[in-house]
Write a protein that holds these residues in place. Sequence first.
Motif, PDB file in Angstrom:
ATOM      1  N   ALA A 106       0.838  -1.196   0.000  1.00  0.00           N
ATOM      2  CA  ALA A 106       0.000   0.000   0.000  1.00  0.00           C
ATOM      3  C   ALA A 106       0.876   1.250   0.000  1.00  0.00           C
ATOM      4  CB  ALA A 106      -0.910  -0.004   1.217  1.00  0.00           C
ATOM      5  N   GLN A 107       0.488   2.228  -0.808  1.00  0.00           N
ATOM      6  CA  GLN A 107       1.246   3.472  -0.876  1.00  0.00           C
ATOM      7  C   GLN A 107       0.740   4.454   0.182  1.00  0.00           C
ATOM      8  OE1 GLN A 107       0.939   5.602  -4.600  1.00  0.00           O
ATOM      9  NE2 GLN A 107       2.914   6.592  -4.295  1.00  0.00           N
ATOM     10  N   PRO A 108       1.601   4.960   1.052  1.00  0.00           N
ATOM     11  CA  PRO A 108       1.157   5.944   2.045  1.00  0.00           C
ATOM     12  C   PRO A 108       0.647   7.207   1.358  1.00  0.00           C
ATOM     13  CG  PRO A 108       3.355   5.091   2.564  1.00  0.00           C
ATOM     14  CD  PRO A 108       3.031   4.648   1.175  1.00  0.00           C
ATOM     15  N   ALA A 109      -0.355   7.841   1.968  1.00  0.00           N
ATOM     16  CA  ALA A 109      -0.913   9.057   1.386  1.00  0.00           C
ATOM     17  C   ALA A 109       0.160  10.131   1.208  1.00  0.00           C
ATOM     18  CB  ALA A 109      -2.039   9.581   2.279  1.00  0.00           C
ATOM     19  N   ARG A 119       0.273  21.687 -10.609  1.00  0.00           N
ATOM     20  CA  ARG A 119      -1.142  21.912 -10.944  1.00  0.00           C
ATOM     21  C   ARG A 119      -1.855  20.580 -10.796  1.00  0.00           C
ATOM     22  NH1 ARG A 119      -4.148  25.768 -13.525  1.00  0.00           N
ATOM     23  NH2 ARG A 119      -5.853  25.102 -14.894  1.00  0.00           N
ATOM     24  N   ALA A 120      -2.644  20.412  -9.755  1.00  0.00           N
ATOM     25  CA  ALA A 120      -3.206  19.100  -9.444  1.00  0.00           C
ATOM     26  C   ALA A 120      -4.653  19.203  -8.989  1.00  0.00           C
ATOM     27  CB  ALA A 120      -2.376  18.407  -8.368  1.00  0.00           C
ATOM     28  N   LEU A 121      -5.433  18.203  -9.375  1.00  0.00           N
ATOM     29  CA  LEU A 121      -6.811  18.047  -8.920  1.00  0.00           C
ATOM     30  C   LEU A 121      -6.927  16.671  -8.281  1.00  0.00           C
ATOM     31  CD1 LEU A 121      -9.848  18.801  -8.816  1.00  0.00           C
ATOM     32  CD2 LEU A 121     -10.063  17.860 -11.135  1.00  0.00           C
ATOM     33  N   ILE A 122      -7.321  16.634  -7.007  1.00  0.00           N
ATOM     34  CA  ILE A 122      -7.459  15.361  -6.306  1.00  0.00           C
ATOM     35  C   ILE A 122      -8.858  15.228  -5.727  1.00  0.00           C
ATOM     36  CG2 ILE A 122      -4.998  15.267  -5.777  1.00  0.00           C
ATOM     37  CD1 ILE A 122      -5.693  15.981  -2.878  1.00  0.00           C
ATOM     38  N   VAL A 123      -9.262  13.993  -5.505  1.00  0.00           N
ATOM     39  CA  VAL A 123     -10.549  13.682  -4.901  1.00  0.00           C
ATOM     40  C   VAL A 123     -10.283  13.067  -3.534  1.00  0.00           C
ATOM     41  CG1 VAL A 123     -12.692  12.371  -5.124  1.00  0.00           C
ATOM     42  CG2 VAL A 123     -11.567  13.287  -7.169  1.00  0.00           C
ATOM     43  N   VAL A 124     -10.999  13.542  -2.521  1.00  0.00           N
ATOM     44  CA  VAL A 124     -10.846  13.018  -1.161  1.00  0.00           C
ATOM     45  C   VAL A 124     -12.187  12.423  -0.743  1.00  0.00           C
ATOM     46  CG1 VAL A 124     -10.188  13.513   1.212  1.00  0.00           C
ATOM     47  CG2 VAL A 124      -9.157  14.825  -0.664  1.00  0.00           C
ATOM     48  N   LEU A 125     -12.197  11.146  -0.419  1.00  0.00           N
ATOM     49  CA  LEU A 125     -13.424  10.431  -0.087  1.00  0.00           C
ATOM     50  C   LEU A 125     -13.479  10.121   1.402  1.00  0.00           C
ATOM     51  CD1 LEU A 125     -13.548   7.907  -3.079  1.00  0.00           C
ATOM     52  CD2 LEU A 125     -14.488  10.227  -2.940  1.00  0.00           C
ATOM     53  N   VAL A 126     -14.625  10.409   2.003  1.00  0.00           N
ATOM     54  CA  VAL A 126     -14.833  10.167   3.432  1.00  0.00           C
ATOM     55  C   VAL A 126     -16.110   9.350   3.602  1.00  0.00           C
ATOM     56  CG1 VAL A 126     -15.209  11.225   5.698  1.00  0.00           C
ATOM     57  CG2 VAL A 126     -13.673  12.327   4.041  1.00  0.00           C
ATOM     58  N   ALA A 146      -8.542  13.654 -12.937  1.00  0.00           N
ATOM     59  CA  ALA A 146      -8.056  13.821 -11.564  1.00  0.00           C
ATOM     60  C   ALA A 146      -6.711  13.121 -11.414  1.00  0.00           C
ATOM     61  CB  ALA A 146      -9.064  13.259 -10.566  1.00  0.00           C
ATOM     62  N   ASP A 147      -5.823  13.722 -10.642  1.00  0.00           N
ATOM     63  CA  ASP A 147      -4.472  13.177 -10.496  1.00  0.00           C
ATOM     64  C   ASP A 147      -4.388  12.050  -9.476  1.00  0.00           C
ATOM     65  OD1 ASP A 147      -2.688  15.077 -12.180  1.00  0.00           O
ATOM     66  OD2 ASP A 147      -3.981  16.426 -11.058  1.00  0.00           O
ATOM     67  N   ALA A 148      -5.313  12.015  -8.524  1.00  0.00           N
ATOM     68  CA  ALA A 148      -5.274  10.974  -7.489  1.00  0.00           C
ATOM     69  C   ALA A 148      -6.568  10.986  -6.705  1.00  0.00           C
ATOM     70  CB  ALA A 148      -4.081  11.184  -6.548  1.00  0.00           C
ATOM     71  N   VAL A 149      -6.832   9.870  -6.027  1.00  0.00           N
ATOM     72  CA  VAL A 149      -7.955   9.755  -5.102  1.00  0.00           C
ATOM     73  C   VAL A 149      -7.400   9.350  -3.741  1.00  0.00           C
ATOM     74  CG1 VAL A 149     -10.091   8.518  -4.554  1.00  0.00           C
ATOM     75  CG2 VAL A 149      -9.578   9.118  -6.934  1.00  0.00           C
ATOM     76  N   PHE A 150      -7.875  10.022  -2.700  1.00  0.00           N
ATOM     77  CA  PHE A 150      -7.466   9.693  -1.335  1.00  0.00           C
ATOM     78  C   PHE A 150      -8.703   9.274  -0.548  1.00  0.00           C
ATOM     79  CE2 PHE A 150      -4.224  12.430  -3.007  1.00  0.00           C
ATOM     80  CZ  PHE A 150      -3.043  11.899  -2.508  1.00  0.00           C
ATOM     81  N   LEU A 151      -8.563   8.225   0.280  1.00  0.00           N
ATOM     82  CA  LEU A 151      -9.691   7.648   0.990  1.00  0.00           C
ATOM     83  C   LEU A 151      -9.408   7.584   2.484  1.00  0.00           C
ATOM     84  CD1 LEU A 151      -8.711   5.562  -1.572  1.00  0.00           C
ATOM     85  CD2 LEU A 151     -11.097   4.931  -1.331  1.00  0.00           C
ATOM     86  N   ASP A 152     -10.429   7.908   3.290  1.00  0.00           N
ATOM     87  CA  ASP A 152     -10.253   7.676   4.719  1.00  0.00           C
ATOM     88  C   ASP A 152     -10.481   6.193   5.004  1.00  0.00           C
ATOM     89  OD1 ASP A 152     -13.032   7.300   4.830  1.00  0.00           O
ATOM     90  OD2 ASP A 152     -13.288   8.563   6.584  1.00  0.00           O
ATOM     91  N   ALA A 171     -10.116   2.103 -11.424  1.00  0.00           N
ATOM     92  CA  ALA A 171      -9.507   1.899 -10.104  1.00  0.00           C
ATOM     93  C   ALA A 171      -8.089   1.345 -10.214  1.00  0.00           C
ATOM     94  CB  ALA A 171     -10.370   0.951  -9.270  1.00  0.00           C
ATOM     95  N   LEU A 172      -7.753   0.765 -11.372  1.00  0.00           N
ATOM     96  CA  LEU A 172      -6.403   0.270 -11.614  1.00  0.00           C
ATOM     97  C   LEU A 172      -5.520   1.331 -12.272  1.00  0.00           C
ATOM     98  CD1 LEU A 172      -7.330  -3.250 -13.045  1.00  0.00           C
ATOM     99  CD2 LEU A 172      -6.849  -2.629 -10.665  1.00  0.00           C
ATOM    100  N   LYS A 173      -6.134   2.417 -12.692  1.00  0.00           N
ATOM    101  CA  LYS A 173      -5.414   3.460 -13.422  1.00  0.00           C
ATOM    102  C   LYS A 173      -5.153   4.699 -12.580  1.00  0.00           C
ATOM    103  CE  LYS A 173      -5.722   6.340 -17.574  1.00  0.00           C
ATOM    104  NZ  LYS A 173      -6.513   6.667 -18.787  1.00  0.00           N
ATOM    105  N   VAL A 174      -6.169   5.180 -11.863  1.00  0.00           N
ATOM    106  CA  VAL A 174      -6.029   6.410 -11.082  1.00  0.00           C
ATOM    107  C   VAL A 174      -5.285   6.099  -9.790  1.00  0.00           C
ATOM    108  CG1 VAL A 174      -7.257   8.289  -9.941  1.00  0.00           C
ATOM    109  CG2 VAL A 174      -8.188   7.295 -12.045  1.00  0.00           C
ATOM    110  N   PRO A 175      -4.181   6.771  -9.500  1.00  0.00           N
ATOM    111  CA  PRO A 175      -3.457   6.515  -8.246  1.00  0.00           C
ATOM    112  C   PRO A 175      -4.342   6.796  -7.030  1.00  0.00           C
ATOM    113  CG  PRO A 175      -2.132   7.839  -9.754  1.00  0.00           C
ATOM    114  CD  PRO A 175      -3.516   7.789 -10.330  1.00  0.00           C
ATOM    115  N   PHE A 176      -4.223   5.967  -6.000  1.00  0.00           N
ATOM    116  CA  PHE A 176      -4.998   6.212  -4.780  1.00  0.00           C
ATOM    117  C   PHE A 176      -4.207   5.772  -3.560  1.00  0.00           C
ATOM    118  CE2 PHE A 176      -6.250   1.882  -5.968  1.00  0.00           C
ATOM    119  CZ  PHE A 176      -6.222   1.211  -4.747  1.00  0.00           C
TER     120      PHE A 176
END
Length: 267
Positions: A106-109, A119-126, A146-152, A171-176
């Motif tokens: 797993a990659q740390p956030a 210049r970045a656009l990210i999505v943060v999911l809670v 979007a450049d990445a997705v971050f999840l709690d 989900a296999l393409k966008v870094p998260f």
Amino acid sequence: MRPIHIDDPQDPRVSAYLDIRERDLAGRQGRFIAEGKVVLEMLFAAERFTAESVLILENRLAGLDATLRRAPADLPIYVVTSEVMDRIAGFHMHRGILAIGRKGAAQPAEALLDTLPARALIVVLVGIANHDNMGSIFRNAAAFGADAVFLDTTCCDPLYRKAIRVSVGAALKVPFASFTETGGFTAALDRLGFGQFALSPRGRTEIRNAKTTERLALYLGTEGEGLPESLLARLRTVRIDMAEGFDSLNVAAASAIALHHFSAGRT
């Protein structure tokens, strides 16, 4: 590529595919299931994940020749009849194309944040717990760059079989990556120069009036409860105006509208 024909559903070579639905719920010890031709192609193209084997319905094999040529030369390609496929999976597999993928470490956030461009656009999911919504959000993230997705840690796994399938392989393409503490994560984004918008039906600013920034984080919460009040109080909030008497959208649909707006002019 030399296909390996399997006649026995209990053959140990295909044991990782047994009873897919039940094992999805229990976890796969660092593995995941990729289902369908498009998702298989995404798996072969992914840098972060690797394919362990492929299980294909015999009448689908001829149509996959070009796809399978992209696979590593030593990748096991198992071929079965429809009856054997259904007995392995535990239900009727009408798509007839499955693969086992390896998640890797797993990659740390924090590590993923360090790789993002200026210049970045990210999505943060809670709190996104629905696999259909998770897959759709990843599909939208890919569609709008979007450049990445971050999840709690309360979010469901984007590599659950159904989530990958609904995402059409995104989900296999966008870094998260996942983060453990929301307050610390928002503080880290502040330090890195991210503007942070929380999407809410009660948002102060209508989304068409919300101006994007060079680095922008878009927060999305679960349907019903939405984002936590403590988070809404800390971030700038935006809303999507709707017809009178109706004030909510499916979170996946809302993500598409928001990502379309905030991605404008970025490509």
